[in-house]
Design a protein around this motif. Structure first.
Motif, PDB file in Angstrom:
ATOM      1  N   TYR A 142      -4.653  20.257   4.270  1.00  0.00           N
ATOM      2  CA  TYR A 142      -4.953  19.291   3.215  1.00  0.00           C
ATOM      3  C   TYR A 142      -3.727  19.011   2.351  1.00  0.00           C
ATOM      4  O   TYR A 142      -3.395  17.838   2.057  1.00  0.00           O
ATOM      5  CB  TYR A 142      -6.128  19.818   2.376  1.00  0.00           C
ATOM      6  CG  TYR A 142      -6.129  19.487   0.914  1.00  0.00           C
ATOM      7  CD1 TYR A 142      -6.126  18.168   0.452  1.00  0.00           C
ATOM      8  CD2 TYR A 142      -6.140  20.515  -0.043  1.00  0.00           C
ATOM      9  CE1 TYR A 142      -6.140  17.892  -0.919  1.00  0.00           C
ATOM     10  CE2 TYR A 142      -6.158  20.235  -1.399  1.00  0.00           C
ATOM     11  CZ  TYR A 142      -6.149  18.926  -1.834  1.00  0.00           C
ATOM     12  OH  TYR A 142      -6.154  18.656  -3.166  1.00  0.00           O
ATOM     13  N   LEU A 143      -3.016  20.042   1.924  1.00  0.00           N
ATOM     14  CA  LEU A 143      -1.839  19.848   1.085  1.00  0.00           C
ATOM     15  C   LEU A 143      -0.727  19.133   1.847  1.00  0.00           C
ATOM     16  O   LEU A 143      -0.086  18.214   1.315  1.00  0.00           O
ATOM     17  CB  LEU A 143      -1.343  21.195   0.550  1.00  0.00           C
ATOM     18  CG  LEU A 143      -2.274  21.909  -0.438  1.00  0.00           C
ATOM     19  CD1 LEU A 143      -1.737  23.307  -0.763  1.00  0.00           C
ATOM     20  CD2 LEU A 143      -2.466  21.101  -1.713  1.00  0.00           C
ATOM     21  N   ALA A 144      -0.503  19.532   3.102  1.00  0.00           N
ATOM     22  CA  ALA A 144       0.541  18.893   3.895  1.00  0.00           C
ATOM     23  C   ALA A 144       0.172  17.451   4.246  1.00  0.00           C
ATOM     24  O   ALA A 144       1.022  16.552   4.251  1.00  0.00           O
ATOM     25  CB  ALA A 144       0.786  19.698   5.176  1.00  0.00           C
ATOM     26  N   TYR A 145      -1.092  17.211   4.548  1.00  0.00           N
ATOM     27  CA  TYR A 145      -1.608  15.883   4.869  1.00  0.00           C
ATOM     28  C   TYR A 145      -1.425  14.945   3.679  1.00  0.00           C
ATOM     29  O   TYR A 145      -0.999  13.791   3.824  1.00  0.00           O
ATOM     30  CB  TYR A 145      -3.090  16.053   5.217  1.00  0.00           C
ATOM     31  CG  TYR A 145      -3.867  14.863   5.699  1.00  0.00           C
ATOM     32  CD1 TYR A 145      -3.908  14.559   7.056  1.00  0.00           C
ATOM     33  CD2 TYR A 145      -4.621  14.087   4.823  1.00  0.00           C
ATOM     34  CE1 TYR A 145      -4.675  13.492   7.530  1.00  0.00           C
ATOM     35  CE2 TYR A 145      -5.384  13.021   5.274  1.00  0.00           C
ATOM     36  CZ  TYR A 145      -5.404  12.726   6.629  1.00  0.00           C
ATOM     37  OH  TYR A 145      -6.161  11.678   7.088  1.00  0.00           O
ATOM     38  N   SER A 146      -1.702  15.455   2.488  1.00  0.00           N
ATOM     39  CA  SER A 146      -1.534  14.656   1.271  1.00  0.00           C
ATOM     40  C   SER A 146      -0.056  14.386   1.003  1.00  0.00           C
ATOM     41  O   SER A 146       0.340  13.259   0.664  1.00  0.00           O
ATOM     42  CB  SER A 146      -2.170  15.378   0.084  1.00  0.00           C
ATOM     43  OG  SER A 146      -3.543  15.611   0.301  1.00  0.00           O
ATOM     44  N   GLU A 147       0.771  15.412   1.149  1.00  0.00           N
ATOM     45  CA  GLU A 147       2.213  15.239   0.966  1.00  0.00           C
ATOM     46  C   GLU A 147       2.753  14.166   1.910  1.00  0.00           C
ATOM     47  O   GLU A 147       3.547  13.306   1.522  1.00  0.00           O
ATOM     48  CB  GLU A 147       2.923  16.573   1.206  1.00  0.00           C
ATOM     49  CG  GLU A 147       4.430  16.510   1.073  1.00  0.00           C
ATOM     50  CD  GLU A 147       5.097  17.839   1.418  1.00  0.00           C
ATOM     51  OE1 GLU A 147       6.312  17.821   1.713  1.00  0.00           O
ATOM     52  OE2 GLU A 147       4.422  18.884   1.396  1.00  0.00           O
ATOM     53  N   ALA A 148       2.287  14.215   3.158  1.00  0.00           N
ATOM     54  CA  ALA A 148       2.732  13.234   4.152  1.00  0.00           C
ATOM     55  C   ALA A 148       2.340  11.820   3.743  1.00  0.00           C
ATOM     56  O   ALA A 148       3.096  10.867   3.956  1.00  0.00           O
ATOM     57  CB  ALA A 148       2.134  13.568   5.512  1.00  0.00           C
ATOM     58  N   GLY A 149       1.161  11.671   3.160  1.00  0.00           N
ATOM     59  CA  GLY A 149       0.725  10.353   2.719  1.00  0.00           C
ATOM     60  C   GLY A 149       1.674   9.749   1.702  1.00  0.00           C
ATOM     61  O   GLY A 149       1.976   8.547   1.747  1.00  0.00           O
ATOM     62  N   PHE A 150       2.178  10.570   0.782  1.00  0.00           N
ATOM     63  CA  PHE A 150       3.106  10.061  -0.234  1.00  0.00           C
ATOM     64  C   PHE A 150       4.515   9.900   0.320  1.00  0.00           C
ATOM     65  O   PHE A 150       5.202   8.929  -0.001  1.00  0.00           O
ATOM     66  CB  PHE A 150       3.107  10.984  -1.458  1.00  0.00           C
ATOM     67  CG  PHE A 150       1.826  10.911  -2.242  1.00  0.00           C
ATOM     68  CD1 PHE A 150       1.582   9.844  -3.092  1.00  0.00           C
ATOM     69  CD2 PHE A 150       0.855  11.888  -2.109  1.00  0.00           C
ATOM     70  CE1 PHE A 150       0.396   9.760  -3.809  1.00  0.00           C
ATOM     71  CE2 PHE A 150      -0.337  11.812  -2.821  1.00  0.00           C
ATOM     72  CZ  PHE A 150      -0.571  10.740  -3.666  1.00  0.00           C
ATOM     73  N   ARG A 151       4.953  10.832   1.167  1.00  0.00           N
ATOM     74  CA  ARG A 151       6.301  10.713   1.734  1.00  0.00           C
ATOM     75  C   ARG A 151       6.430   9.463   2.596  1.00  0.00           C
ATOM     76  O   ARG A 151       7.492   8.828   2.643  1.00  0.00           O
ATOM     77  CB  ARG A 151       6.657  11.955   2.546  1.00  0.00           C
ATOM     78  CG  ARG A 151       6.849  13.191   1.710  1.00  0.00           C
ATOM     79  CD  ARG A 151       7.822  14.180   2.287  1.00  0.00           C
ATOM     80  NE  ARG A 151       7.863  15.382   1.451  1.00  0.00           N
ATOM     81  CZ  ARG A 151       8.553  15.491   0.325  1.00  0.00           C
ATOM     82  NH1 ARG A 151       9.264  14.463  -0.101  1.00  0.00           N
ATOM     83  NH2 ARG A 151       8.534  16.611  -0.376  1.00  0.00           N
ATOM     84  N   SER A 152       5.372   9.108   3.308  1.00  0.00           N
ATOM     85  CA  SER A 152       5.393   7.930   4.174  1.00  0.00           C
ATOM     86  C   SER A 152       5.093   6.638   3.419  1.00  0.00           C
ATOM     87  O   SER A 152       5.140   5.551   3.987  1.00  0.00           O
ATOM     88  CB  SER A 152       4.369   8.098   5.294  1.00  0.00           C
ATOM     89  OG  SER A 152       3.052   8.102   4.760  1.00  0.00           O
ATOM     90  N   ARG A 153       4.734   6.766   2.123  1.00  0.00           N
ATOM     91  CA  ARG A 153       4.363   5.643   1.256  1.00  0.00           C
ATOM     92  C   ARG A 153       3.039   4.990   1.674  1.00  0.00           C
ATOM     93  O   ARG A 153       2.756   3.863   1.286  1.00  0.00           O
ATOM     94  CB  ARG A 153       5.488   4.602   1.192  1.00  0.00           C
ATOM     95  CG  ARG A 153       6.784   5.193   0.665  1.00  0.00           C
ATOM     96  CD  ARG A 153       7.816   4.177   0.327  1.00  0.00           C
ATOM     97  NE  ARG A 153       8.998   4.830  -0.239  1.00  0.00           N
ATOM     98  CZ  ARG A 153      10.074   4.178  -0.678  1.00  0.00           C
ATOM     99  NH1 ARG A 153      10.100   2.858  -0.647  1.00  0.00           N
ATOM    100  NH2 ARG A 153      11.090   4.844  -1.169  1.00  0.00           N
ATOM    101  N   TYR A 154       2.271   5.712   2.449  1.00  0.00           N
ATOM    102  CA  TYR A 154       0.899   5.279   2.723  1.00  0.00           C
ATOM    103  C   TYR A 154       0.081   5.367   1.442  1.00  0.00           C
ATOM    104  O   TYR A 154      -0.838   4.584   1.221  1.00  0.00           O
ATOM    105  CB  TYR A 154       0.312   6.175   3.819  1.00  0.00           C
ATOM    106  CG  TYR A 154      -1.027   5.736   4.351  1.00  0.00           C
ATOM    107  CD1 TYR A 154      -1.104   4.840   5.421  1.00  0.00           C
ATOM    108  CD2 TYR A 154      -2.216   6.217   3.811  1.00  0.00           C
ATOM    109  CE1 TYR A 154      -2.337   4.434   5.924  1.00  0.00           C
ATOM    110  CE2 TYR A 154      -3.440   5.820   4.299  1.00  0.00           C
ATOM    111  CZ  TYR A 154      -3.498   4.932   5.362  1.00  0.00           C
ATOM    112  OH  TYR A 154      -4.718   4.530   5.847  1.00  0.00           O
ATOM    113  N   LEU A 155       0.432   6.349   0.600  1.00  0.00           N
ATOM    114  CA  LEU A 155      -0.212   6.554  -0.695  1.00  0.00           C
ATOM    115  C   LEU A 155       0.804   6.375  -1.821  1.00  0.00           C
ATOM    116  O   LEU A 155       2.011   6.531  -1.611  1.00  0.00           O
ATOM    117  CB  LEU A 155      -0.806   7.963  -0.796  1.00  0.00           C
ATOM    118  CG  LEU A 155      -1.872   8.365   0.217  1.00  0.00           C
ATOM    119  CD1 LEU A 155      -2.250   9.828   0.005  1.00  0.00           C
ATOM    120  CD2 LEU A 155      -3.095   7.466   0.120  1.00  0.00           C
TER     121      LEU A 155
END
Length: 418
Positions: free
Chosen positions: A392-405
């Motif tokens: 969950y934490l890594a999945y969320s981090e990935a969302g922001f790093r990729s600018r999906y979020l």
């Protein structure tokens, strides 16, 4: 690199089936679904260079790698349950990575390309609708909040900083080499309080107490704070912290639904609360904000956002996050916030994004969580939970790093948009 493993037919003996039924149960081998998943996933991982090379071989490029320990179970889960199956396979230990956030960031950055266009029309074969029971009615909201925030105050203390702030920080600079997470959280809170105009004598309403840090800082400025939460665990600890700071006469912590707000306030602050409200109740949320605002008052929001098209897809889909982490929640788009706030008689006076700071916040949380695994184990959280939380934490981090979020701070005031 495939490392086949032996598992009992149809289940994993190393997973508590009572606690984690869908992780313990490996979906039956549907030849067509499994074959399609094997082809699509293999194609995507090879094209993105995410498959680890055979043992002893030198990788062609340097980057994050995904290692399959049980490829048959992995492809069955993905073929049957899509991204939920992908996450459950990680929870079951059927795949790993030496850079989990890196793998997920690459996948998030190419999410629209992973499935060929002609097959996207068949999306309904591997996604399901959100359970009706997760809707945030008054009873449902209380249950959903308890399923996450009432897990254990000590669990959150194991990976949050001493301020116990569970939302994005704002750092002086990135990466955060010269800034503590606690000071970055205070910087974020102070910006919100400045945005809301909170100071001596301000009547301030907070929707979503957390563990009380924003209320503490607002009260220290001289504001009189009413703060609302549905989490009994959070309310109890927030009251303890407020009393210990000698500010109990300035802060009233209430176990109350935002739909039941009483009174009018000079300032309203709500930090990453809208994501837990659910799309069906966004009109009620913004109406409650507007109703609570005294003439000339200001509303400061911090909200995670995603693209509008992605939001519409997510709203119709049961996801890994909605199943295991935030039942009933949905991240809004900026368009949705603008439309619902305007319908309630509010206009956006300021809007500032800082998604890269959330990626850094999540990285630090994940590092702290990993470092404190013995503490988490001692609290009674099993290895499957720990892998779920790490994912969950890594999945969320990935969302922001990729600018999906993204994450944004907004100032809302009375009146319609110009």
């Amino acid at each position: 690199m495939d490392v086949p493993g032996r598992t009992p037919p149809g289940s994993r003996a190393d997973v508590d089936a009572g606690r984690w039924p869908d992780v313990a149960r490996i979906p039956p081998a549907g030849p067509a679904r499994t074959a399609v998943a094997r082809y699509l996933v293999g194609r995507a991982l090879r094209r993105l260079d995410l498959i680890a090379p055979p043992a002893g071989a030198r990788p062609a490029t340097v980057g994050p790698r995904l290692v399959l320990h049980d490829p048959d179970a992995f492809h069955r889960r993905v073929g049957r349950h899509g991204l939920i199956g992908f996450g459950e396979s990680y929870m079951a230990g059927e795949w790993d990575s030496d850079d989990l956030a890196g793998v997920l960031t690459v996948l998030a950055g190419h999410v629209d390309e992973l499935v060929p266009a002609p097959l996207r029309r068949l999306r309904g074969l591997w996604v399901s609708a959100r359970p009706a029971g997760d809707r945030n009615t008054r009873d449902g909201a209380r249950t959903n909040i308890q399923r996450h925030y009432d897990l254990s105050n000590d669990l959150f203390a194991a990976f949050l900083d001493p301020t116990l702030t569970y939302s994005s920080a704002i750092f002086r600079a990135l990466p955060a080499r010269f800034d503590s997470l606690a000071s970055a959280q205070h910087r974020k809170i102070d910006r919100l309080l400045d945005l809301a105009g909170a100071g001596e004598g301000t009547r301030l309403l907070e929707i979503g107490t957390g563990w009380g840090e924003l209320a503490l800082r607002a009260a220290a400025r001289g504001a009189r704070v009413t703060t609302l939460t549905l989490s009994e665990e959070q309310a109890a600890l927030a009251r303890e912290r407020i009393a210990a700071a000698g500010l109990a006469d300035r802060v009233d912590v209430q176990l109350r639904d935002y739909r039941d707000i009483e009174g009018r306030y000079d300032a309203v602050v709500s930090v990453e609360m809208i994501e837990a409200v659910g799309a069906d109740y966004w009109p009620a949320y913004f109406t409650a904000l507007r109703r609570a605002l005294a003439p000339g008052g200001r509303i400061a929001l911090q909200a995670i956002t995603m693209g509008h098209r992605q939001m519409l897809h997510t709203a119709a889909t049961h996801t890994f996050i909605s199943k295991y982490v935030f039942p009933g929640g949905l991240i809004p788009s900026r368009e949705a916030i603008a439309a619902h706030s305007a319908a309630a008689g509010l206009r956006t006076a300021a809007d500032d994004g800082f998604g890269e700071h959330y990626a850094e916040t999540l990285r630090l949380w994940r590092e702290r969580f990993t470092a404190h695994r013995p503490v988490v184990t001692g609290l009674g959280f099993d290895p499957v939970f720990q892998r779920m939380w790490e994912f969950y934490l890594a999945y969320s981090e990935a969302g922001f790093r990729s600018r999906y979020l993204d994450v944004r701070q907004l100032l809302l005031t009375e009146g319609t948009p110009r």
